[in-house]
Every structure is written in C-alpha cells, then in structure tokens.
Write a protein that holds these residues in place. Structure first.
Motif, PDB file in Angstrom:
ATOM      1  N   GLN A   1       0.828  -1.188   0.000  1.00  0.00           N
ATOM      2  CA  GLN A   1       0.000   0.000   0.000  1.00  0.00           C
ATOM      3  C   GLN A   1       0.867   1.244   0.000  1.00  0.00           C
ATOM      4  N   ASN A   2       0.206   2.372  -0.092  1.00  0.00           N
ATOM      5  CA  ASN A   2       0.876   3.637   0.139  1.00  0.00           C
ATOM      6  C   ASN A   2       1.269   3.698   1.614  1.00  0.00           C
ATOM      7  N   PRO A   3       2.148   4.632   1.963  1.00  0.00           N
ATOM      8  CA  PRO A   3       2.513   4.751   3.380  1.00  0.00           C
ATOM      9  C   PRO A   3       1.267   4.934   4.264  1.00  0.00           C
TER      10      PRO A   3
ATOM     11  N   ALA B   1       5.870  10.225   6.916  1.00  0.00           N
ATOM     12  CA  ALA B   1       5.089  11.370   7.404  1.00  0.00           C
ATOM     13  C   ALA B   1       5.988  12.578   7.665  1.00  0.00           C
ATOM     14  N   GLY B   2       7.290  12.429   7.394  1.00  0.00           N
ATOM     15  CA  GLY B   2       8.215  13.554   7.557  1.00  0.00           C
ATOM     16  C   GLY B   2       8.739  13.692   8.974  1.00  0.00           C
TER      17      GLY B   2
ATOM     18  N   THR C   1      -0.945  12.547  14.144  1.00  0.00           N
ATOM     19  CA  THR C   1      -0.636  11.677  13.005  1.00  0.00           C
ATOM     20  C   THR C   1      -0.831  10.231  13.450  1.00  0.00           C
ATOM     21  N   ALA C   2      -1.802   9.576  12.822  1.00  0.00           N
ATOM     22  CA  ALA C   2      -2.018   8.153  13.063  1.00  0.00           C
ATOM     23  C   ALA C   2      -1.018   7.384  12.210  1.00  0.00           C
ATOM     24  N   LEU C   3      -0.311   6.434  12.832  1.00  0.00           N
ATOM     25  CA  LEU C   3       0.760   5.704  12.146  1.00  0.00           C
ATOM     26  C   LEU C   3       0.477   4.212  12.200  1.00  0.00           C
ATOM     27  N   ASN C   4       0.398   3.608  11.036  1.00  0.00           N
ATOM     28  CA  ASN C   4       0.060   2.188  10.951  1.00  0.00           C
ATOM     29  C   ASN C   4       1.310   1.328  11.113  1.00  0.00           C
ATOM     30  N   ASP C   5       1.187   0.262  11.886  1.00  0.00           N
ATOM     31  CA  ASP C   5       2.320  -0.664  12.050  1.00  0.00           C
ATOM     32  C   ASP C   5       1.973  -2.050  11.512  1.00  0.00           C
ATOM     33  N   GLY C   6       1.194  -2.100  10.432  1.00  0.00           N
ATOM     34  CA  GLY C   6       0.875  -3.396   9.843  1.00  0.00           C
ATOM     35  C   GLY C   6      -0.163  -4.149  10.652  1.00  0.00           C
ATOM     36  N   PHE C   7      -0.121  -5.466  10.561  1.00  0.00           N
ATOM     37  CA  PHE C   7      -1.158  -6.263  11.224  1.00  0.00           C
ATOM     38  C   PHE C   7      -0.591  -7.630  11.608  1.00  0.00           C
ATOM     39  N   ALA C   8      -1.338  -8.341  12.439  1.00  0.00           N
ATOM     40  CA  ALA C   8      -1.009  -9.730  12.781  1.00  0.00           C
ATOM     41  C   ALA C   8      -2.296 -10.539  12.680  1.00  0.00           C
ATOM     42  N   LYS C   9      -2.200 -11.704  12.053  1.00  0.00           N
ATOM     43  CA  LYS C   9      -3.386 -12.560  11.921  1.00  0.00           C
ATOM     44  C   LYS C   9      -3.496 -13.480  13.120  1.00  0.00           C
TER      45      LYS C   9
ATOM     46  N   ALA D   1       5.801  -2.071  10.155  1.00  0.00           N
ATOM     47  CA  ALA D   1       5.800  -1.031   9.116  1.00  0.00           C
ATOM     48  C   ALA D   1       5.939   0.367   9.723  1.00  0.00           C
ATOM     49  N   TRP D   2       5.995   0.436  11.032  1.00  0.00           N
ATOM     50  CA  TRP D   2       5.876   1.713  11.729  1.00  0.00           C
ATOM     51  C   TRP D   2       6.928   2.745  11.301  1.00  0.00           C
TER      52      TRP D   2
END
Ligand SMILES: [Zn+2]
Length: 328
Positions: A42-44, A134-135, A57-65, A126-127
């Motif tokens: 995906q995009n950042p 996000a700069g 700023t909400a920052l996504n760190d991927g996921f775990a199944k 991914a964090w």
C-alpha cells in the motif's frame, strides 16, 4: 463480449504483463501491479488530523493474523464468526491492526505507544517506514507515553539488538503498570505463558529504568494530554483525553480489540484482557461517555486510521469512522 472473453482468457492463462495490460486496454507501460509480479504494498500508512491546535498523526504498524478460535473467552465461536460476517470480515482469522499516534504539540513531538518494532509478526513492523514517510524523525521525539506494557505497544521502543529508537525522548509510563510488571514476585507467580511478557517489559525498559517517569492517572502528563485509568485489559491500562481549544479526542488504547467484535459486543472478553469483567466494565463506561459527549475517539486496534465516533447499536455500540480528508 468477444473482447472480454479474450482478455479474461489472456489473464487467466497467466500471460506476460504487457499482454495483460493490452487486453485490459491500459496504456503501454502501465500494467496492474499483480500482473508485473510486484509485491502489492500500500501507500505509506499515516493519516493526519487536528484536535484544536494539536496535529495528530495516526501511524500504521501493519497487522497480525490471529485464528478466531479461542480469541473471545466468553462467547461461542459461532457467535464470533457471525459478528465477523456481519462486518464483512473473514470468519476464519482476524487481522489485528496496530495504530500508534504522534502528537505535534507546539514544536514538540509526543508519541503514544510505539508499535511492534522488529519483534512482531512478519506482517507488522511497518511503523518506522510510515513515521518517516510522514516527515518525522525519531531523534526529534521529545516524549514517549505508554498506555500499557503489552509487546505490540512497547517493542518499537527498543530493537532486538538493544538499540534505543528514540534516543532523546523522555519516557512516561503508567505508575500502576510499572508496579505490576516490574515486580519480581508477580513475575515469579505468573503462569508460564505470561513469563515472556514480563521478560519483554524488562528487555525494553531495563536500560532506562532509572530515567522513566511514572505518571498517575487523572493528571495532565503532557500539555493537552490527560491520563485516565482504564484497568482490566492490564492492571495499569490507561486511556488519554487529548484536548486543545474546542477540540477533544479520547485515545481509547486497548479499551477494545477489533471494534467489529468488542465495540459491538462490549461484554465479550478478548484473550488479551487480563481481568475480563473489569475490562468489560471499563469498556462500557468509556463507550457510554463517548456517546454522551459525542467525542471523537481512536483505538489502537481499529481499522486504519482507527478514529471515529461511537453510536449506540442494540445492546452494544458501533464505531462510525471519520470521513477521510485530503486537508487538515
Ligand atoms: Zn494491543
């Protein structure tokens, strides 16, 4: 029709990217990512919004199944699957996402939780990429506030090789959480399955144990950020009221895991809730408050960007996501 049949056959035959692109009437040189054999990233994953003068700023760190079986302690698997189906989610496994926050307050950057670092599932971690996209720069983080000490919230603070990721940051932890996890007697008395969590807390915080600032609930811990005790998920689990001017955001941390399960069914207990009944009481209280005050909320484990409002629904609630905005 003939054209469609031809293109479908071409794609299904697994022909090369150019042929696929031609069949789909794409301009030369542009082929869908899957046709190029590229990994489909995906995009950042960052998303900014305002709370008064504070930039969040909400920052996504991927996921775990995680398999659904055994995930909710006090509900039948069939009911859990039904809740997933009603939310149009797969009914075999749950993708648990991770969303931390960076708050820009004046010229200071405060983080709330740090993600999995390099210690989580391969689909997490991914964090840092998203933070930098996000700069933002880890050296410029002035404060790291932790909501509680589960690994998916603290491991991003220190890499497996011991590297401190935020070398210039003051570290703020809930006093009640510190008292529990750093107590050797509690660690020794803990069931075998929990010993790793105690060890993880020591790995992350051991080197800075003398410097961490323990905060009490009910206090403003950073300008505009007030800690609120929310025990049950862990003994010192904390949520935060972020306010600036007329803006207000309730950071609900792990008050619920996935909203499709636990906002909808607030009395359900995820396996991660250390005290199920206490967590459920805290959950109902906070969700009721969010409805009454119509306040914006965010969660750590809600679908990205993990923020919205809470509405009453049946015997429970639902999360109404915010509308994505191109400007803050
Ligand atoms: Zn969590």
């Amino acid at each position: 029709m003939a054209r469609f049949e031809a293109s479908r056959r071409t794609v299904m035959a697994g022909a090369g990217a150019l042929a696929a692109a031609a069949a789909l009437d794409l301009p030369a040189g542009i082929a869908p990512a899957h046709a190029q054999g590229a990994s489909v990233n995906q995009n950042p994953g960052f998303y900014r919004y305002k709370v008064g003068d504070i930039t969040v700023t909400a920052l996504n760190d991927g996921f775990a199944k995680r398999p659904l079986e055994g995930f909710v302690r006090n509900a039948e698997l069939a009911d859990v699957k039904k809740a997933m189906e009603q939310a149009y989610l797969p009914s075999d496994a749950l993708s648990i996402t991770f969303t931390t926050l960076a708050l820009q307050i004046g010229d200071k950057i405060t983080l709330i939780d740090t993600g999995n670092g390099d210690s989580g599932a391969p689909t997490s971690g991914a964090w840092m990429k998203n933070f930098q996209a996000a700069g933002l720069d880890p050296k410029n983080v002035s404060t790291v506030v932790f909501s509680h000490f589960h690994g998916d919230h603290i491991n991003g603070f220190r890499l497996k090789d011991g590297t401190a990721v935020f070398p210039n940051a003051e570290v703020m932890v809930p006093a009640a959480e510190w008292a529990f996890w750093m107590d050797d007697a509690k660690m020794n008395a803990a069931p075998e399955a929990m010993k790793g969590a105690f060890a993880g807390v020591r790995r992350v915080f051991g080197p800075v144990a003398k410097d961490v600032k323990q905060y009490e609930a009910g206090k403003e811990i950073v300008p505009g950020v007030t800690a609120i005790a929310a025990p049950g998920h862990t003994p010192g689990h904390t949520v935060f009221a972020v306010s600036s001017g007329s803006g207000k955001l309730m950071v609900l941390s792990d008050t619920t895991n996935h909203p499709a399960l636990f906002v909808r069914n607030p009395d359900w207990s995820a396996v991660f809730d250390m005290d199920g009944p206490q967590a459920a009481a805290t959950r109902r209280k906070l969700l009721d408050m969010a409805v009454a005050d119509k306040m914006q909320v965010c969660f750590y484990h809600a679908p990205f960007p993990a923020t919205g409002h809470i509405a009453k629904a049946g015997n429970g609630f639902e999360l109404v996501p915010v509308q994505w905005s191109s400007a803050i």
